[in-house]
Design an enzyme around this catalytic site. Structure first.
Site, PDB file in Angstrom:
ATOM      1  N   ARG A  97       0.833  -1.220   0.000  1.00  0.00           N
ATOM      2  CA  ARG A  97       0.000   0.000   0.000  1.00  0.00           C
ATOM      3  C   ARG A  97       0.858   1.258   0.000  1.00  0.00           C
ATOM      4  O   ARG A  97       0.532   2.246  -0.656  1.00  0.00           O
ATOM      5  CB  ARG A  97      -0.955  -0.017   1.202  1.00  0.00           C
ATOM      6  N   PHE A 136       9.181  10.270  -2.923  1.00  0.00           N
ATOM      7  CA  PHE A 136       8.856  11.608  -2.415  1.00  0.00           C
ATOM      8  C   PHE A 136       9.865  11.969  -1.339  1.00  0.00           C
ATOM      9  O   PHE A 136       9.933  11.297  -0.305  1.00  0.00           O
ATOM     10  CB  PHE A 136       7.442  11.545  -1.835  1.00  0.00           C
ATOM     11  N   PRO A 141      17.616  14.027   7.592  1.00  0.00           N
ATOM     12  CA  PRO A 141      18.167  13.441   8.826  1.00  0.00           C
ATOM     13  C   PRO A 141      17.844  14.281  10.066  1.00  0.00           C
ATOM     14  O   PRO A 141      17.526  13.737  11.119  1.00  0.00           O
ATOM     15  CB  PRO A 141      19.671  13.397   8.556  1.00  0.00           C
ATOM     16  N   TRP A 169      14.880   8.194   4.976  1.00  0.00           N
ATOM     17  CA  TRP A 169      13.642   7.432   5.189  1.00  0.00           C
ATOM     18  C   TRP A 169      12.704   7.546   3.993  1.00  0.00           C
ATOM     19  O   TRP A 169      11.515   7.787   4.180  1.00  0.00           O
ATOM     20  CB  TRP A 169      12.881   7.920   6.439  1.00  0.00           C
ATOM     21  N   CYS A 246       0.159  17.450  -0.408  1.00  0.00           N
ATOM     22  CA  CYS A 246       0.284  16.047  -0.868  1.00  0.00           C
ATOM     23  C   CYS A 246       0.008  15.095   0.296  1.00  0.00           C
ATOM     24  O   CYS A 246      -0.612  14.029   0.122  1.00  0.00           O
ATOM     25  CB  CYS A 246       1.700  15.764  -1.384  1.00  0.00           C
ATOM     26  N   GLY A 348       1.469 -18.718  20.771  1.00  0.00           N
ATOM     27  CA  GLY A 348       2.768 -18.865  20.098  1.00  0.00           C
ATOM     28  C   GLY A 348       2.651 -18.763  18.592  1.00  0.00           C
ATOM     29  O   GLY A 348       3.527 -18.192  17.922  1.00  0.00           O
ATOM     30  N   GLU A 371       4.225   9.874   7.644  1.00  0.00           N
ATOM     31  CA  GLU A 371       3.118  10.793   7.288  1.00  0.00           C
ATOM     32  C   GLU A 371       2.612  11.541   8.522  1.00  0.00           C
ATOM     33  O   GLU A 371       1.418  11.829   8.635  1.00  0.00           O
ATOM     34  CB  GLU A 371       1.957  10.025   6.649  1.00  0.00           C
ATOM     35  N   HIS A 374       1.894   9.874  15.513  1.00  0.00           N
ATOM     36  CA  HIS A 374       0.660   9.929  16.305  1.00  0.00           C
ATOM     37  C   HIS A 374       0.603  11.241  17.103  1.00  0.00           C
ATOM     38  O   HIS A 374      -0.419  11.934  17.129  1.00  0.00           O
ATOM     39  CB  HIS A 374       0.632   8.718  17.246  1.00  0.00           C
ATOM     40  N   PHE A 391       3.307  23.239  18.462  1.00  0.00           N
ATOM     41  CA  PHE A 391       4.392  22.442  17.854  1.00  0.00           C
ATOM     42  C   PHE A 391       5.765  22.863  18.382  1.00  0.00           C
ATOM     43  O   PHE A 391       6.683  22.067  18.398  1.00  0.00           O
ATOM     44  CB  PHE A 391       4.380  22.588  16.330  1.00  0.00           C
TER      45      PHE A 391
END
Ligand code: TGC
Ligand code: FAD
Length: 392
Positions: A97, A136, A141, A169, A246, A348, A371, A374, A391
């Site tokens: 996905r 994208f 870093p 990433w 985006c 298990g 994205e 949390h 923020f």
């Protein structure tokens, strides 16, 4: 892995809200996942390999740019169809996905929305058909949750731009054909640039040893004096709002996608609970296990309702960033909790690759971070309801 016996849970008869087209898209995607993803995905995840052969199949079912108009090669579908596709594909694997989210919402969308007609015609049909695969580049870093602080930059050299810096990433970077990269100009304004694989000074080292999203390839983007033709700048939007726009689209797809992962965990745990005998009866007959299953189906149903309403708002162009953020945060959290409970229900067996639960659980540890984490999404809701940004 065992055969894919998945059965859809529709506790609130949500199918009655879907159009015939929605159901067709959903069922065709589900059939494709059962045939082309479920039988192979565990092996690819165990070996930390991206199943490249699925790219053509994803393109064929219209999963690259489902909502991009057909004149540019997209499927021209509405946002609920897009969501249902993401749900079904993530029911197979979050990494697959991810590839669709990146290609559709983070590569095709900015070219469609912020590019000029030449750029749309040049890139979109090839991206829709999977001939080109994009990535994208926003995160750096030292700038993850705070992308506005980015240091990747470009200078105007007269007949071209010179790009320097690094991104980290980045899903699909190791084998991308092109990257939509966000960088600051001399005035500190953020712009999107299309960087192509063969450009000198551009490299994409792979990130190894991930315990999560193992069937998705992740890497860096390194720009060492890369000459970018001027026609590769996306001309129609600049500023941090451009990449964040985006993300609205990609986060919307994730909000649907993770419902698929949760449905797969619930379905697996429910079936196992009826088959597994302990103390002379199926474990599904014990109250503690029923509590887990009852809570799972409740949370899945609430998430389905949230995404459906969000889809309606998105179709009408009324879904806000904060509404999308809430759905992404709520649904990933819900899916992760369900994956953890489902894993426990299998005892298990839950830790093995015979069942998909542990893979979903590990994948969701990335989905809850990328994205927007949390906590960042909690702050987006907090800002929306108080009017006070917290923020920094
Ligand atoms: P802030 O001051 O709030 O906003 C800066 C400017 O942007 C505007 N804006 C938007 N515009 C369009 N659409 C949106 N959704 C927008 N949100 C904000 C805003 O109006 C402002 O415009 P202007 O003209 O006033 O300058 O920005 P901030 O720096 O305070 O940051 C806010 C914050 C923390 C919410 C934002 O930076 C954020 O969302 N951070 C999280 C980073 C993130 O999500 N990164 C994702 C990287 S991509 C990825 O993970 C792909 S995974 C791929 C896969 O599926 O595999
Ligand atoms: P940080 O920003 O360093 O955050 C660390 C912790 O601090 C988090 O818990 C966070 O919530 C918390 N925190 C940060 N700021 C605040 C604050 N103000 N208040 C309270 N808590 C705070 N990026 C791309 O650009 N393209 C991609 O394709 C892409 N793919 C990815 C694929 C994977 C597998 C992963 C793991 C990440 C990917 N990302 C991609 C990057 C992803 O978006 C970032 O990891 C994410 O935005 C968080 O940034 P960070 O990892 O630097 O964490």
């Amino acid at each position: 892995m065992r055969p894919d016996l998945f059965e859809h849970s529709d506790y609130y008869l949500m199918d009655e809200l879907l159009s015939e087209e929605h159901k067709l898209v959903r069922d065709a995607t589900r059939d494709w996942v059962k045939r082309d993803i479920s039988p192979i995905i565990e092996e690819y995840a165990q070996n930390a390999k991206f199943p490249k052969q699925t790219v053509k199949g994803l393109a064929d079912i219209g999963a690259f740019g489902p909502y991009i108009p057909s004149e540019y090669g997209g499927a021209g579908l509405d946002q609920i169809s897009y969501g249902l596709m993401m749900q079904e594909i993530e029911r197979g694997d979050s990494g697959v996905r991810s590839t669709c989210s990146v290609q559709s919402s983070l590569v095709m969308y900015p070219i469609f929305a912020y590019g000029n007609e030449d750029q749309r015609k040049k890139y979109l049909p090839k991206l829709a058909s999977g001939k080109l695969l994009g990535c994208f580049g926003l995160t750096e870093p030292n700038h993850g949750s705070n992308p506005g602080g980015m240091v990747t930059n470009f200078k105007d050299m007269g007949d071209h731009y010179l790009l320097n810096g690094a991104k980290m990433w980045i899903s699909n970077s190791p084998f991308c054909d092109l990257a939509v990269v966000w960088a600051k100009n001399e005035k500190g304004r953020i712009h999107g640039l299309i960087v192509e694989r063969e450009m000198e000074g551009f490299s994409t080292p792979e990130t190894h040893n991930k315990w999560s999203l193992r069937a998705s390839s992740t890497g860096e983007l390194v720009f060492d004096n890369v000459k970018i033709p001027k026609e590769n700048l996306l001309p129609n939007k600049s500023g941090l709002g451009a990449p964040l726009g985006c993300l609205d689209s990609a986060r919307y797809g994730i909000a649907w996608g993770v419902v698929g992962a949760a449905m797969d965990c619930y379905d697996t745990a429910l079936r196992y609970s009826k088959e597994r005998i302990q103390f002379d009866k199926p474990i599904g007959g014990f109250q503690l296990q029923q509590k887990k299953l009852a809570e799972m189906v409740t949370e899945i149903t609430k998430a389905q309702l949230l995404t459906f309403r969000l889809g309606q708002l998105k179709n009408e162009g009324r879904a806000t960033t904060a509404q999308i953020s809430m759905a992404k945060r709520n649904n990933v959290d819900m899916a992760l909790k369900i994956a953890r409970d489902a894993r426990q229900m299998l005892g298990g067996m839950g830790i093995t690759g015979d069942y998909p639960i542990m893979r979903h659980m590990m994948n969701l540890e990335s989905v809850v971070t990328y994205e927007g984490t949390h906590d960042i999404h909690l702050l987006i809701t907090g800002m929306d309801i108080t009017g006070i940004p917290a923020f920094s």
